[in-house]
Design a protein around this motif. Structure first.
Motif, PDB file in Angstrom:
ATOM      1  N   THR A   1       2.700  -0.340   4.744  1.00  0.00           N
ATOM      2  CA  THR A   1       2.231   0.913   4.150  1.00  0.00           C
ATOM      3  C   THR A   1       3.397   1.878   3.981  1.00  0.00           C
ATOM      4  O   THR A   1       4.142   2.133   4.925  1.00  0.00           O
ATOM      5  CB  THR A   1       1.151   1.559   5.035  1.00  0.00           C
ATOM      6  OG1 THR A   1       0.044   0.659   5.148  1.00  0.00           O
ATOM      7  CG2 THR A   1       0.679   2.866   4.414  1.00  0.00           C
TER       8      THR A   1
ATOM      9  N   GLY B   1      -0.778   4.411  -0.179  1.00  0.00           N
ATOM     10  CA  GLY B   1      -1.625   5.494   0.286  1.00  0.00           C
ATOM     11  C   GLY B   1      -2.385   6.234  -0.794  1.00  0.00           C
ATOM     12  O   GLY B   1      -3.136   7.157  -0.502  1.00  0.00           O
TER      13      GLY B   1
ATOM     14  N   SER C   1       8.292   3.351   5.151  1.00  0.00           N
ATOM     15  CA  SER C   1       7.376   2.440   5.836  1.00  0.00           C
ATOM     16  C   SER C   1       7.970   2.064   7.179  1.00  0.00           C
ATOM     17  O   SER C   1       9.137   1.669   7.265  1.00  0.00           O
ATOM     18  CB  SER C   1       7.147   1.170   5.012  1.00  0.00           C
ATOM     19  OG  SER C   1       6.336   0.255   5.728  1.00  0.00           O
TER      20      SER C   1
ATOM     21  N   ASN D   1       0.829  -1.197   0.000  1.00  0.00           N
ATOM     22  CA  ASN D   1       0.000   0.000   0.000  1.00  0.00           C
ATOM     23  C   ASN D   1       0.869   1.255   0.000  1.00  0.00           C
ATOM     24  O   ASN D   1       1.796   1.390   0.796  1.00  0.00           O
ATOM     25  CB  ASN D   1      -0.902  -0.012   1.236  1.00  0.00           C
ATOM     26  CG  ASN D   1      -1.793   1.211   1.318  1.00  0.00           C
ATOM     27  OD1 ASN D   1      -2.103   1.828   0.314  1.00  0.00           O
ATOM     28  ND2 ASN D   1      -2.207   1.542   2.530  1.00  0.00           N
TER      29      ASN D   1
ATOM     30  N   THR E   1       4.472   5.747   2.912  1.00  0.00           N
ATOM     31  CA  THR E   1       3.922   7.095   2.795  1.00  0.00           C
ATOM     32  C   THR E   1       5.006   8.063   2.328  1.00  0.00           C
ATOM     33  O   THR E   1       6.192   7.918   2.665  1.00  0.00           O
ATOM     34  CB  THR E   1       3.346   7.581   4.140  1.00  0.00           C
ATOM     35  OG1 THR E   1       4.369   7.513   5.140  1.00  0.00           O
ATOM     36  CG2 THR E   1       2.165   6.713   4.551  1.00  0.00           C
TER      37      THR E   1
END
Length: 349
Positions: free
Chosen positions: A188, A143, A183, A141, A190
């Motif tokens: 995740t 975001g 991360s 992921n 970002t």
């Protein structure tokens, strides 16, 4: 009775027309393939760059310009904003979801004691993770709905993973990036705000991040970018160690930094950035001057912090020489010379 055979006659005519049409068409393989199939000519192969250029070139100028990509994305955003919410369109990806594209980075997760967790980054395919030594992969992921153009990965001593975006190799800009991502949980990623490049500017800071490295002694992070060698002690705030076009950076177990900037090689022993030394002077015991160089790649010996290696290619991206240093980069000797019979890079160094 004769009318029964008319459908078969039309079918034969149609099949014949299709084969005749295909004989004059050019059929391209999947993105990234180096093969272009010509049905009207013998099979031939072209480089991946040629194939990408055909797909990405401006239809009016014939040139590949990252600015065109940025403008197209902004136009899509504007059109999306103007779309009527009454349409209530919900898009679902139909795949493929198992193709990450060319990979320039692989990272083993130091937090996995069994050594089975691996990360990789696709230049046009985002960040992928495997927990079974590479047998299966899952996309991570980021975001948003944008597929990251990942070029490099690094992990800090505390386990955080950083991913750099924007492909710029062999002094050629291919895919403009969107900055540096981090991360803390391995799932995740970002964006770090301070590393987001300005829109519509392929010359902006952080538009292209070629390599990342981390000083194992203090966790300091280094990023080789299109506008210089950047460094940070916390990942959020960044400073410039060396200005110019940085293309590689490595650190060793003692924190010594090797960096390639504008095709010059620099060394900062034990990570003292104020003492960077340019060792590309062309002398017998140093490295070649920038005018004779097309690219540099460094490596350090895990077993001995005194030993370092530097692979050089000439402006045609063929092997120039591979060098070794036994004293933390202060002097160098050739250990793999260029020769007329074997070029390991094939002009793609």
């Amino acid at each position: 009775m004769k009318n029964r055979f008319l459908p078969f006659a039309y079918l034969n005519l149609f099949v014949g027309f299709v084969f005749l049409s295909l004989s004059f068409q050019s059929l391209a393989e999947s993105p990234g393939s180096a093969v272009i199939i010509k049905r009207s000519k013998p099979f031939s192969a072209k480089s991946t760059d040629d194939h990408l250029n055909q797909m990405r070139a401006n239809q009016n100028t014939g040139n590949v310009d990252p600015v065109d990509v940025i403008r197209a994305k902004e136009q899509i955003y504007r059109l999306s904003a103007k779309s009527s919410p009454a349409l209530d369109l919900n898009w679902i990806s139909l795949g493929p979801n198992n193709v990450a594209g060319r990979s320039r980075a692989v990272l083993y997760d130091k937090k996995d004691p069994n050594g089975q967790t691996i990360y990789t980054g696709g230049v046009t395919g985002g960040i992928w993770k495997s927990t079974n030594s590479g047998l299966t992969w899952d996309e991570q992921n980021t975001g948003n709905n944008e597929v990251l153009r990942v070029t490099c990965l690094v992990q800090t001593p505390n386990g955080d993973i950083y991913a750099g975006t924007g492909e710029s190799f062999c002094n050629t800009d291919h895919y403009v990036g969107t900055g540096l991502y981090r991360s803390t949980d391995g799932v995740t990623f970002t964006l770090i705000p301070a590393t987001q490049p300005s829109a519509n500017d392929t010359n902006a800071n952080w538009a292209y991040i070629t390599k990342l490295a981390c000083d194992p002694t203090n966790g300091r992070i280094f990023a080789a970018t299109n506008t210089g060698l950047q460094y940070s002690d916390d990942g959020d705030n960044w400073n410039t160690a060396l200005p110019g076009r940085a293309t590689d950076v490595k650190t060793n177990s003692e924190g010594t930094v090797l960096a390639a900037v504008d095709n010059n090689a620099y060394v900062a022993v034990q990570g003292v950035l104020a003492n960077f030394v340019n060792v590309s002077t062309g002398a017998d015991t140093t490295l070649p001057i920038a005018a004779n160089v097309g690219g540099i790649e460094f490596a350090t010996a895990p077993s001995d912090p005194n030993i370092m290696y530097a692979s050089f290619v000439d402006p045609a991206y063929k092997l120039l020489n591979v060098y070794r240093s036994l004293n933390k980069g202060m002097t160098w000797d050739v250990v793999f010379p260029a020769n007329s019979t074997f070029d390991p890079f094939g002009g793609a160094g």
